[in-house]
Design a protein around this motif. Structure first.
Motif, PDB file in Angstrom:
ATOM      1  N   GLU A  91       0.838  -1.204   0.000  1.00  0.00           N
ATOM      2  CA  GLU A  91       0.000   0.000   0.000  1.00  0.00           C
ATOM      3  C   GLU A  91       0.872   1.253   0.000  1.00  0.00           C
ATOM      4  N   LEU A  92       1.930   1.239   0.807  1.00  0.00           N
ATOM      5  CA  LEU A  92       2.864   2.368   0.842  1.00  0.00           C
ATOM      6  C   LEU A  92       3.554   2.530  -0.505  1.00  0.00           C
ATOM      7  N   LEU A  93       3.928   1.420  -1.112  1.00  0.00           N
ATOM      8  CA  LEU A  93       4.549   1.447  -2.435  1.00  0.00           C
ATOM      9  C   LEU A  93       3.621   2.101  -3.445  1.00  0.00           C
ATOM     10  N   ALA A  94       2.347   1.746  -3.419  1.00  0.00           N
ATOM     11  CA  ALA A  94       1.370   2.340  -4.328  1.00  0.00           C
ATOM     12  C   ALA A  94       1.259   3.846  -4.083  1.00  0.00           C
ATOM     13  N   ASP A  95       1.196   4.242  -2.810  1.00  0.00           N
ATOM     14  CA  ASP A  95       1.129   5.668  -2.492  1.00  0.00           C
ATOM     15  C   ASP A  95       2.355   6.409  -3.002  1.00  0.00           C
ATOM     16  N   PHE A  96       3.525   5.822  -2.815  1.00  0.00           N
ATOM     17  CA  PHE A  96       4.741   6.475  -3.295  1.00  0.00           C
ATOM     18  C   PHE A  96       4.773   6.589  -4.811  1.00  0.00           C
ATOM     19  N   GLN A  97       4.249   5.598  -5.516  1.00  0.00           N
ATOM     20  CA  GLN A  97       4.229   5.670  -6.980  1.00  0.00           C
ATOM     21  C   GLN A  97       3.337   6.826  -7.458  1.00  0.00           C
ATOM     22  N   ILE A  98       2.195   6.997  -6.818  1.00  0.00           N
ATOM     23  CA  ILE A  98       1.305   8.097  -7.205  1.00  0.00           C
ATOM     24  C   ILE A  98       1.913   9.433  -6.781  1.00  0.00           C
ATOM     25  N   TYR A 125      -1.497   0.150  -8.577  1.00  0.00           N
ATOM     26  CA  TYR A 125      -1.203   1.344  -7.785  1.00  0.00           C
ATOM     27  C   TYR A 125      -2.443   2.222  -7.658  1.00  0.00           C
ATOM     28  N   LEU A 126      -3.116   2.447  -8.768  1.00  0.00           N
ATOM     29  CA  LEU A 126      -4.313   3.297  -8.752  1.00  0.00           C
ATOM     30  C   LEU A 126      -5.415   2.692  -7.891  1.00  0.00           C
ATOM     31  N   ASP A 127      -5.559   1.379  -7.959  1.00  0.00           N
ATOM     32  CA  ASP A 127      -6.598   0.703  -7.180  1.00  0.00           C
ATOM     33  C   ASP A 127      -6.283   0.661  -5.682  1.00  0.00           C
TER      34      ASP A 127
END
Length: 147
Positions: A13-20, A76-78
């Motif tokens: 989840e943190l990885l997804a946030d960092f990508q965005i 990431y978006l999801d």
């Protein structure tokens, strides 16, 4: 094993946030206009370079604890709590967005740090501590810029 799976999930989840967050920063860097262009163009680049490094560190931590880092943009978006923004040209909107994004990221890092501490995952706990310390200072600086 359940706790390890939970940490891996939260790290993803943190990885997804960092990508965005990274992509938001790239957009700010490219599109900033106005009297603070030179200052913020450079600062936004510093932030996205740092975010890219943290993306790699988070993914490597996930692999280290036997997980698989998510790596698809739709994933990431999801998954991300950070919302993508586009066509931001003004300094105040960009900085306010950075502050909001960092506050969400730090909150998530604190949760991961607490969970990691409860299951004696000192590697993840130390990583989150280092991220939090650095980002709290960045947050303070951007809040000071707004005043």
């Amino acid at each position: 094993m359940k706790k390890n799976t939970e940490i891996i999930g939260q790290l993803n989840e943190l990885l997804a946030d960092f990508q965005i967050f990274y992509q938001n920063l790239r957009g700010f860097h490219w599109n900033i206009q106005g009297k603070n262009f030179f200052e913020l163009h450079a600062k936004f680049e510093e932030l996205y370079v740092d975010a890219a490094a943290k993306v790699d560190e988070i993914a490597e931590r996930i692999l280290t604890i036997s997980g698989t880092p998510m790596h698809g943009f739709q994933d990431y978006l999801d998954t991300a709590e950070i919302v993508p923004v586009k066509n931001v040209h003004d300094d105040e909107t960009a900085v306010k967005t950075i502050i909001s994004n960092l506050e969400k990221i730090i909150e998530k890092e604190r949760d991961i740090k607490e969970l990691a501490g409860s299951v004696d995952d000192s590697g993840t706990e130390d990583q989150m501590s280092a991220f939090i310390e650095e980002q709290e200072k960045t947050l303070w600086m951007y809040k000071a810029w707004l005043k």
